[in-house]
Design an enzyme around this catalytic site. Structure first.
Site, PDB file in Angstrom:
ATOM      1  N   ASN A  20       0.869  -1.183   0.000  1.00 46.56           N
ATOM      2  CA  ASN A  20       0.000   0.000   0.000  1.00 46.56           C
ATOM      3  C   ASN A  20       0.902   1.228   0.000  1.00 46.56           C
ATOM      4  O   ASN A  20       1.532   1.526   1.016  1.00 46.56           O
ATOM      5  CB  ASN A  20      -0.895  -0.017   1.243  1.00 46.56           C
ATOM      6  CG  ASN A  20      -1.647   1.291   1.445  1.00 46.56           C
ATOM      7  OD1 ASN A  20      -1.781   2.092   0.521  1.00 46.56           O
ATOM      8  ND2 ASN A  20      -2.133   1.514   2.662  1.00 46.56           N
ATOM      9  N   TRP A  21       0.957   1.910  -1.126  1.00 46.10           N
ATOM     10  CA  TRP A  21       1.889   3.041  -1.247  1.00 46.10           C
ATOM     11  C   TRP A  21       1.350   4.310  -0.606  1.00 46.10           C
ATOM     12  O   TRP A  21       2.066   5.313  -0.535  1.00 46.10           O
ATOM     13  CB  TRP A  21       2.204   3.297  -2.727  1.00 46.10           C
ATOM     14  CG  TRP A  21       3.237   2.353  -3.285  1.00 46.10           C
ATOM     15  CD1 TRP A  21       3.703   1.197  -2.697  1.00 46.10           C
ATOM     16  CD2 TRP A  21       3.948   2.478  -4.527  1.00 46.10           C
ATOM     17  NE1 TRP A  21       4.653   0.595  -3.495  1.00 46.10           N
ATOM     18  CE2 TRP A  21       4.823   1.361  -4.624  1.00 46.10           C
ATOM     19  CE3 TRP A  21       3.933   3.406  -5.561  1.00 46.10           C
ATOM     20  CZ2 TRP A  21       5.669   1.178  -5.731  1.00 46.10           C
ATOM     21  CZ3 TRP A  21       4.776   3.222  -6.660  1.00 46.10           C
ATOM     22  CH2 TRP A  21       5.634   2.115  -6.727  1.00 46.10           C
ATOM     23  N   LYS A  22       0.099   4.309  -0.194  1.00 44.40           N
ATOM     24  CA  LYS A  22      -0.501   5.510   0.405  1.00 44.40           C
ATOM     25  C   LYS A  22      -0.293   6.713  -0.527  1.00 44.40           C
ATOM     26  O   LYS A  22      -0.338   6.551  -1.737  1.00 44.40           O
ATOM     27  CB  LYS A  22       0.070   5.749   1.804  1.00 44.40           C
ATOM     28  CG  LYS A  22       0.071   4.477   2.651  1.00 44.40           C
ATOM     29  CD  LYS A  22       0.353   4.738   4.083  1.00 44.40           C
ATOM     30  CE  LYS A  22       0.469   3.402   4.824  1.00 44.40           C
ATOM     31  NZ  LYS A  22       0.449   3.557   6.260  1.00 44.40           N
ATOM     32  N   HIS A  64      -9.238   1.162   5.297  1.00 47.75           N
ATOM     33  CA  HIS A  64      -7.940   1.372   5.947  1.00 47.75           C
ATOM     34  C   HIS A  64      -8.121   2.348   7.113  1.00 47.75           C
ATOM     35  O   HIS A  64      -8.910   3.298   7.022  1.00 47.75           O
ATOM     36  CB  HIS A  64      -6.935   1.926   4.930  1.00 47.75           C
ATOM     37  CG  HIS A  64      -5.530   1.897   5.440  1.00 47.75           C
ATOM     38  ND1 HIS A  64      -5.053   2.820   6.334  1.00 47.75           N
ATOM     39  CD2 HIS A  64      -4.513   1.042   5.207  1.00 47.75           C
ATOM     40  CE1 HIS A  64      -3.791   2.536   6.620  1.00 47.75           C
ATOM     41  NE2 HIS A  64      -3.438   1.460   5.944  1.00 47.75           N
ATOM     42  N   GLU A  86      -6.440   4.737   8.086  1.00 43.90           N
ATOM     43  CA  GLU A  86      -6.196   6.144   7.743  1.00 43.90           C
ATOM     44  C   GLU A  86      -7.422   6.760   7.063  1.00 43.90           C
ATOM     45  O   GLU A  86      -7.695   7.946   7.231  1.00 43.90           O
ATOM     46  CB  GLU A  86      -4.929   6.253   6.881  1.00 43.90           C
ATOM     47  CG  GLU A  86      -3.682   5.981   7.729  1.00 43.90           C
ATOM     48  CD  GLU A  86      -2.470   5.490   6.965  1.00 43.90           C
ATOM     49  OE1 GLU A  86      -2.455   5.564   5.721  1.00 43.90           O
ATOM     50  OE2 GLU A  86      -1.536   5.000   7.631  1.00 43.90           O
ATOM     51  N   GLU A 108      -5.120  -4.958  10.904  1.00 45.96           N
ATOM     52  CA  GLU A 108      -4.063  -3.967  11.071  1.00 45.96           C
ATOM     53  C   GLU A 108      -4.280  -3.193  12.372  1.00 45.96           C
ATOM     54  O   GLU A 108      -5.088  -2.237  12.392  1.00 45.96           O
ATOM     55  CB  GLU A 108      -4.065  -2.979   9.906  1.00 45.96           C
ATOM     56  CG  GLU A 108      -3.819  -3.607   8.556  1.00 45.96           C
ATOM     57  CD  GLU A 108      -3.258  -2.591   7.573  1.00 45.96           C
ATOM     58  OE1 GLU A 108      -2.152  -2.828   7.077  1.00 45.96           O
ATOM     59  OE2 GLU A 108      -3.898  -1.560   7.342  1.00 45.96           O
ATOM     60  N   GLY A 164       3.007   2.050  10.696  1.00 46.44           N
ATOM     61  CA  GLY A 164       4.007   3.097  10.520  1.00 46.44           C
ATOM     62  C   GLY A 164       4.782   3.443  11.773  1.00 46.44           C
ATOM     63  O   GLY A 164       5.489   4.455  11.800  1.00 46.44           O
ATOM     64  N   SER A 194       3.771  -2.393  10.302  1.00 48.88           N
ATOM     65  CA  SER A 194       5.229  -2.441  10.484  1.00 48.88           C
ATOM     66  C   SER A 194       5.850  -3.777  10.103  1.00 48.88           C
ATOM     67  O   SER A 194       6.804  -4.235  10.739  1.00 48.88           O
ATOM     68  CB  SER A 194       5.595  -2.058  11.929  1.00 48.88           C
ATOM     69  OG  SER A 194       5.250  -0.704  12.175  1.00 48.88           O
ATOM     70  N   GLY A 218       2.919  -1.181   4.265  1.00 47.65           N
ATOM     71  CA  GLY A 218       2.955   0.220   3.881  1.00 47.65           C
ATOM     72  C   GLY A 218       4.367   0.667   3.538  1.00 47.65           C
ATOM     73  O   GLY A 218       4.841   0.506   2.421  1.00 47.65           O
ATOM     74  N   GLY A 219       5.068   1.216   4.524  1.00 47.90           N
ATOM     75  CA  GLY A 219       6.371   1.831   4.296  1.00 47.90           C
ATOM     76  C   GLY A 219       7.371   0.937   3.580  1.00 47.90           C
ATOM     77  O   GLY A 219       8.131   1.408   2.719  1.00 47.90           O
TER      78      GLY A 219
HETATM   79  C1  PEP Z   1      -0.514   0.073   6.171  1.00 47.65           C
HETATM   80  O1  PEP Z   1      -0.606   1.273   5.954  1.00 47.65           O
HETATM   81  O2  PEP Z   1      -1.412  -0.687   5.773  1.00 47.65           O
HETATM   82  C2  PEP Z   1       0.658  -0.403   6.877  1.00 47.65           C
HETATM   83  C3  PEP Z   1       0.631  -1.623   7.341  1.00 47.65           C
HETATM   84  O3  PEP Z   1       1.712   0.462   6.999  1.00 47.65           O
HETATM   85  P1  PEP Z   1       3.180   0.113   7.588  1.00 47.65           P
HETATM   86  O4  PEP Z   1       3.605  -1.200   6.951  1.00 47.65           O
HETATM   87  O5  PEP Z   1       4.041   1.244   7.169  1.00 47.65           O
HETATM   88  O6  PEP Z   1       3.034  -0.036   9.064  1.00 47.65           O
END
Ligand code: PEP
Length: 238
Positions: A7-9, A86, A88, A154, A160, A199, A220-221
């Site tokens: 997920n590149w956000k 999500h 966010e 999640e 993050g 994470s 994500g990251g």
């Molecule tokens: C996400 O945004 O779905 C996520 C899991 O982010 P991260 O891996 O950066 O914690």
């Protein structure tokens, strides 16, 4: 085999699709949700080797909703899945479980697979409410059919932050989610894939994804480069 979804956000400009081209060259079982602006270019460079999806969609097919993108529009660009619910989106845009359910139904109607996100906040976990929150999110946001559905657990406090639940906690809540899915969908709930997200990195992927009822990761990251996402996939594959 574990499913690894990036997920590149709100990250990535045109030159970032080179990472998707590199993912396509490296593996064939990665999915990536770039920002809307890159989906068409990502579909081209992925050449069918990486599945491309959206990070959100509107619940309506079309209409007076300035700035929004429908599931049909995603499908029209060549996307094959969409993330809904999500944390966010739930926090930044006030999306409710009912909104998430409507989006999931719209996505299925457009032929997209759905990655439906749930998870508790840190305060809710500390108060011993994680299972109750997850159960309520499932009750309110699941569509009526399990067809084309993937769940992503999640914990909000792990997204993050570099922090993750213990492997035991991941196993416990994924087992709880499995039970709820079977209660809701019967035998079809047994076969649904449940991703862990929060994470995930190359060095913790094997441990987290090795837990029962964990069918992959939403990342994500660490999904922004082909090297990192492929390393997670490799770690998960053992
Ligand atoms: C996400 O945004 O779905 C996520 C899991 O982010 P991260 O891996 O950066 O914690």
């Amino acid at each position: 085999m574990a499913l690894i979804v990036g997920n590149w956000k709100m990250n990535g400009l045109g030159d970032s699709v080179a990472e998707i081209a590199a993912m396509a060259a490296a593996r064939s079982d990665l999915w990536v949700a770039p920002p809307f602006t890159l989906i068409d270019r990502a579909v081209i460079v992925a050449a069918g080797a990486v599945r491309i999806g959206g990070q959100d969609c509107h619940a309506k097919v079309s209409g007076a909703h300035t700035g929004c993108v429908s599931a049909a529009m995603l499908a029209d660009l060549g996307a094959s899945f969409v993330i809904v619910g999500h944390s966010e989106r739930r926090t930044d845009n006030g999306e409710t479980d009912a909104d998430v359910r409507a989006k999931a139904i719209a996505a299925r109607a457009a032929g997209l697979q759905v990655i439906l996100c749930i998870g508790e906040t840190e305060g809710q976990r500390d108060a011993g409410e994680a299972e109750a929150i997850v159960a309520a999110q499932l009750a309110g946001s699941l569509p009526d059919s399990a067809d084309g559905l993937i769940i992503a657990y999640e914990p909000v406090w792990a997204i993050g932050t570099g922090r993750t639940p213990t492997p035991g906690d991941v196993a416990a809540i994924h087992g709880f989610i499995r039970t709820r899915l079977v209660e809701r969908f019967g035998p079809a709930g047994q076969g649904l894939r449940i991703l862990y997200g929060g994470s995930v990195k190359p060095d913790n992927a094997a441990l987290l994804l090795g837990q029962p009822n964990v069918g992959g990761a939403l990342v994500g990251g660490a999904s922004l480069t082909a090297a990192s996402l492929a390393a997670i996939a490799a770690a998960a594959a053992g």
